[in-house]
Scaffold this active site. Sequence first.
Site, mmCIF file in Angstrom:
data_model
loop_
_atom_site.group_PDB
_atom_site.id
_atom_site.type_symbol
_atom_site.label_atom_id
_atom_site.label_comp_id
_atom_site.label_asym_id
_atom_site.label_seq_id
_atom_site.Cartn_x
_atom_site.Cartn_y
_atom_site.Cartn_z
ATOM 1 N N ALA A 24 0.801 -1.221 0.000
ATOM 2 C CA ALA A 24 0.000 0.000 0.000
ATOM 3 C C ALA A 24 0.840 1.280 0.000
ATOM 4 O O ALA A 24 0.439 2.295 -0.554
ATOM 5 C CB ALA A 24 -0.934 0.003 1.204
ATOM 6 N N PRO A 33 -5.284 6.319 0.074
ATOM 7 C CA PRO A 33 -5.116 5.931 1.475
ATOM 8 C C PRO A 33 -4.808 4.448 1.641
ATOM 9 O O PRO A 33 -5.285 3.608 0.889
ATOM 10 C CB PRO A 33 -6.459 6.285 2.116
ATOM 11 N N ASP A 34 -3.996 4.164 2.626
ATOM 12 C CA ASP A 34 -3.605 2.802 2.955
ATOM 13 C C ASP A 34 -4.767 2.083 3.632
ATOM 14 O O ASP A 34 -5.318 2.559 4.614
ATOM 15 C CB ASP A 34 -2.389 2.869 3.897
ATOM 16 N N PHE A 35 -5.097 0.952 3.113
ATOM 17 C CA PHE A 35 -6.154 0.114 3.684
ATOM 18 C C PHE A 35 -5.972 -0.196 5.162
ATOM 19 O O PHE A 35 -6.902 -0.244 5.919
ATOM 20 C CB PHE A 35 -6.100 -1.221 2.940
ATOM 21 N N ARG A 36 -4.736 -0.476 5.541
ATOM 22 C CA ARG A 36 -4.540 -1.076 6.856
ATOM 23 C C ARG A 36 -3.775 -0.231 7.867
ATOM 24 O O ARG A 36 -3.625 -0.635 8.995
ATOM 25 C CB ARG A 36 -3.825 -2.427 6.700
ATOM 26 N N ASN A 104 -1.721 -3.812 -4.518
ATOM 27 C CA ASN A 104 -2.643 -2.695 -4.753
ATOM 28 C C ASN A 104 -3.583 -2.995 -5.915
ATOM 29 O O ASN A 104 -3.271 -3.791 -6.791
ATOM 30 C CB ASN A 104 -1.840 -1.422 -5.020
ATOM 31 N N ILE A 105 -4.725 -2.321 -5.895
ATOM 32 C CA ILE A 105 -5.779 -2.622 -6.872
ATOM 33 C C ILE A 105 -6.076 -1.417 -7.755
ATOM 34 O O ILE A 105 -7.104 -1.355 -8.422
ATOM 35 C CB ILE A 105 -7.085 -3.046 -6.138
ATOM 36 N N ASP A 106 -5.154 -0.438 -7.758
ATOM 37 C CA ASP A 106 -5.452 0.851 -8.386
ATOM 38 C C ASP A 106 -4.908 1.027 -9.799
ATOM 39 O O ASP A 106 -5.096 2.083 -10.404
ATOM 40 C CB ASP A 106 -4.913 1.979 -7.492
ATOM 41 N N HIS A 121 -4.208 -8.859 -5.553
ATOM 42 C CA HIS A 121 -5.540 -8.593 -5.012
ATOM 43 C C HIS A 121 -6.511 -8.067 -6.062
ATOM 44 O O HIS A 121 -7.553 -7.518 -5.730
ATOM 45 C CB HIS A 121 -5.438 -7.622 -3.826
ATOM 46 N N CYS A 129 -19.771 -9.443 -14.820
ATOM 47 C CA CYS A 129 -21.123 -9.810 -14.393
ATOM 48 C C CYS A 129 -21.077 -11.150 -13.669
ATOM 49 O O CYS A 129 -20.472 -12.106 -14.149
ATOM 50 C CB CYS A 129 -22.046 -9.902 -15.604
ATOM 51 N N CYS A 150 -25.540 -5.654 -15.058
ATOM 52 C CA CYS A 150 -25.258 -6.092 -16.425
ATOM 53 C C CYS A 150 -26.528 -5.965 -17.273
ATOM 54 O O CYS A 150 -27.639 -5.921 -16.739
ATOM 55 C CB CYS A 150 -24.812 -7.551 -16.365
ATOM 56 N N THR A 190 5.557 -1.859 2.140
ATOM 57 C CA THR A 190 4.761 -2.834 2.891
ATOM 58 C C THR A 190 5.521 -3.262 4.136
ATOM 59 O O THR A 190 6.742 -3.367 4.122
ATOM 60 C CB THR A 190 4.434 -4.086 2.047
ATOM 61 N N SER A 191 4.767 -3.491 5.201
ATOM 62 C CA SER A 191 5.395 -3.992 6.418
ATOM 63 C C SER A 191 5.364 -5.516 6.418
ATOM 64 O O SER A 191 5.760 -6.157 7.379
ATOM 65 C CB SER A 191 4.666 -3.446 7.644
ATOM 66 N N ASN A 213 10.972 0.826 3.067
ATOM 67 C CA ASN A 213 9.711 1.074 3.762
ATOM 68 C C ASN A 213 9.951 2.185 4.780
ATOM 69 O O ASN A 213 11.040 2.286 5.335
ATOM 70 C CB ASN A 213 9.235 -0.205 4.477
HETATM 71 ZN ZN ZN Z 1 -24.567 -10.478 -17.337
#
Ligand code: ZN
Length: 240
Positions: A24, A33-36, A104-106, A121, A129, A150, A190-191, A213
């Site tokens: 993160a 922002p960091d999730f955790r 990260n998912i960004d 992640h 869908c 959908c 990351t930690s 880090n």
């Molecule tokens: Zn569908």
Amino acid sequence: MQNELETLRNYISASNYIVFFGGAGVSTESGIPDFRSVDGLYSQKYKYPPERIVSRSFFMSNTADYYDFHKARLLHIDAKPNAAHIKLAELEKMGKLKAVITQNIDGLHQKAGSVKVLELHGSVYRNFCMECGLNYEVKVISESDGIPYCSCGGVIKPDVVLFEEQLNDDILNESLMHIQKADMLIIGGTSLGVYPAAGLLNYYRGNKLVLINKSETPWDERADLVINNSIGEVLNAAVI
Ligand code: ZN
């Protein structure tokens, strides 16, 4: 930090199969922002605790509330890559870096130009869908009113790994393969407290393990080089 930077530069110039593993902290420098972390999402006031919202069971039972949170807190479509993303993309173009593995998912690594990005992640940029499997762009989510549906009537789900869900086996295996082959492993932002980070690192067999880090991590003693500083600043100074 000068000595550490010089060591880092020497490591990079001596390596031909660099793998980066990021958490993160790589994204917080882009304003996400960091999730955790205590300053992150989890300490913010919400109708439900965020760690409950981003779970499979919550998504299934409170889909509208999930999407309120998702659109307000997890979608950062306007965020821009920072120096860390940019320098990692440059290292890949030079042929030095072979894979970025991220929690990260960004999608910021791809925005910076990285090609081989393993998203443990998932990503908010992919959505599908739940009934027919049709894929949807992120715009369909961000511009939807409430729950995005959908054309078949099914609920669209972001391709992000929620709590209670399994990681994708193919992505996990490919990550392991790259870590096993790596002559240099850089871990940043990351930690290492989040599954499966620490487990993955056990597969590294090289002698250039670098931890970057802002705070200390349980892995510092095992690392060949530890730099407690901003990942963006460090990579910006080390990759020229
Ligand atoms: Zn569908």
